[in-house]
Design an enzyme around this catalytic site. Structure first.
Site, PDB file in Angstrom:
ATOM      1  N   PRO A   2       0.810  -1.218   0.000  1.00  0.00           N
ATOM      2  CA  PRO A   2       0.000   0.000   0.000  1.00  0.00           C
ATOM      3  C   PRO A   2       0.843   1.269   0.000  1.00  0.00           C
ATOM      4  O   PRO A   2       1.656   1.493   0.879  1.00  0.00           O
ATOM      5  CB  PRO A   2      -0.805  -0.103   1.289  1.00  0.00           C
ATOM      6  CG  PRO A   2      -0.685  -1.518   1.733  1.00  0.00           C
ATOM      7  CD  PRO A   2       0.617  -1.991   1.214  1.00  0.00           C
ATOM      8  N   GLU A   3       0.661   2.087  -1.025  1.00  0.00           N
ATOM      9  CA  GLU A   3       1.240   3.432  -1.094  1.00  0.00           C
ATOM     10  C   GLU A   3       0.052   4.392  -1.135  1.00  0.00           C
ATOM     11  O   GLU A   3      -1.081   3.958  -0.920  1.00  0.00           O
ATOM     12  CB  GLU A   3       2.125   3.555  -2.348  1.00  0.00           C
ATOM     13  CG  GLU A   3       3.208   2.467  -2.429  1.00  0.00           C
ATOM     14  CD  GLU A   3       4.074   2.535  -3.665  1.00  0.00           C
ATOM     15  OE1 GLU A   3       4.258   3.638  -4.201  1.00  0.00           O
ATOM     16  OE2 GLU A   3       4.564   1.495  -4.107  1.00  0.00           O
ATOM     17  N   LYS A  55       0.819   7.720   4.138  1.00  0.00           N
ATOM     18  CA  LYS A  55       0.270   6.358   4.088  1.00  0.00           C
ATOM     19  C   LYS A  55      -0.440   5.991   5.388  1.00  0.00           C
ATOM     20  O   LYS A  55      -0.717   4.814   5.623  1.00  0.00           O
ATOM     21  CB  LYS A  55       1.407   5.364   3.810  1.00  0.00           C
ATOM     22  CG  LYS A  55       2.165   5.630   2.511  1.00  0.00           C
ATOM     23  CD  LYS A  55       3.332   4.674   2.353  1.00  0.00           C
ATOM     24  CE  LYS A  55       4.335   5.203   1.348  1.00  0.00           C
ATOM     25  NZ  LYS A  55       5.576   4.398   1.335  1.00  0.00           N
ATOM     26  N   ARG A 254      16.125  -1.716  -1.922  1.00  0.00           N
ATOM     27  CA  ARG A 254      14.918  -2.039  -2.686  1.00  0.00           C
ATOM     28  C   ARG A 254      15.233  -2.156  -4.165  1.00  0.00           C
ATOM     29  O   ARG A 254      16.121  -1.490  -4.673  1.00  0.00           O
ATOM     30  CB  ARG A 254      13.862  -0.963  -2.483  1.00  0.00           C
ATOM     31  CG  ARG A 254      12.766  -1.403  -1.550  1.00  0.00           C
ATOM     32  CD  ARG A 254      12.183  -0.237  -0.822  1.00  0.00           C
ATOM     33  NE  ARG A 254      13.000   0.067   0.334  1.00  0.00           N
ATOM     34  CZ  ARG A 254      12.878   1.168   1.036  1.00  0.00           C
ATOM     35  NH1 ARG A 254      12.022   2.078   0.701  1.00  0.00           N
ATOM     36  NH2 ARG A 254      13.629   1.353   2.099  1.00  0.00           N
TER      37      ARG A 254
END
Length: 264
Positions: A2-3, A55, A254
């Site tokens: 979720p962003e 967020k 990442r």
DNA sequence: ATTGCTTCCTGAGCGC
DNA sequence: TGCGCTCAGGAAGCAA
């Protein structure tokens, strides 16, 4: 993962389903998932407003309480589902009308903080600007990038610079803006900064209109997936639309994806 | 001040 | 079939 668009999608769903309901109880099925930090013991009250900062999901009640939820990578909020049907149920909010909200979270990084209303201000004061704010302009970003040696990708991921972007959208933004994620932040030209600003607003707007991106775990409040994964141009791709091979590199732990031909 | 590494955690996917 | 390894990553905490 979720962003901003996924969190916004969840917030809209929650607003529709939860507004006006009275919270009967909040049960933590796992140590540390629900943390009540309020200054005194009291009822949770009736839900009067639901919004988002970066967020973070913020649920206000009429009992001087704000419930702050972060989904991290695999958190899901599902309305009106029996707890036993959820495979990784970490917490549950029960309402007095017998409906409920399940917090399902495989990797258990998500958190529910129950706060005195207003105290979320201090907790979230580290957050940078909201991408849809008027103030998110060339001047703002130029200031944040000047003198920074870290790659542009890392800075855009920094929540204290822009609130709400994560790995997927940062990579999509840079691809559309034709900028390599490896570029040194202080070297980004003014017109490139303008492109980043423009594409950020555009990608987020499109993603929200498609109810977010579901790669594996993300679900809406009604347990449906988002649809923006169909419109991704680099994240998880092997080839760019220009036919060149997409490269994969690790940045700040990442995976980054980018097209060495389109992105300079 | 800034940067970058490690940690948290589980399930999927892969090679053998 | 099953074991062990690697990978996925948001943000906090800490070290350089």
């Amino acid at each position: 993962m979720p962003e901003l668009p996924e969190v916004e999608t969840v917030v809209r769903g929650l607003r529709e389903k939860l507004t006006g309901r009275e919270i009967d109880s909040i049960i933590s099925y796992r140590e540390g998932t629900v943390i009540d930090e309020r200054s005194e013991e009291r009822d949770y009250g009736n839900i009067i407003g639901i919004h988002r900062k970066g967020k973070y999901i913020l649920i206000d009640t009429d009992s001087n309480t704000t419930i702050m939820i972060h989904l991290r990578m695999t958190g899901k909020l599902v309305f009106d589902q029996p707890a036993e049907e959820s495979h990784h149920c970490r917490a549950e909010m029960k309402f007095t009308d017998q409906t409920n909200l399940i917090f399902d979270d495989v990797r258990t990084f998500g958190k529910i903080n129950i706060l005195d209303k207003g105290s979320e201000e201090m907790k979230l004061s580290f957050l940078g600007i909201e991408p849809f704010d008027k103030g998110f302009d060339v001047e703002y970003l130029q200031k944040k990038l000047s003198g920074r040696k870290a790659p542009i990708k890392n800075i855009l991921l920094d929540q204290s610079v822009i609130a709400g972007l994560g790995n997927i959208y940062v990579l999509e933004i840079l691809h559309r803006a034709k900028i390599s994620p490896l570029r040194k932040s202080s070297d980004i030209k003014k017109r490139e900064i303008a492109a980043i600003i423009h594409e950020t607003k555009e990608v987020l707007r499109e993603a929200i209109s498609k109810n977010g991106t579901t790669i594996s775990d993300f679900r809406r409040v009604d347990d449906k997936t988002g649809e923006f994964q169909k419109f991704l141009r680099v994240y998880g791709k092997h080839y760019c639309k220009c036919k060149s091979e997409i490269l994969r590199v690790k940045q700040a732990g990442r995976t980054s994806y980018y097209c060495p031909v389109c992105q300079k």
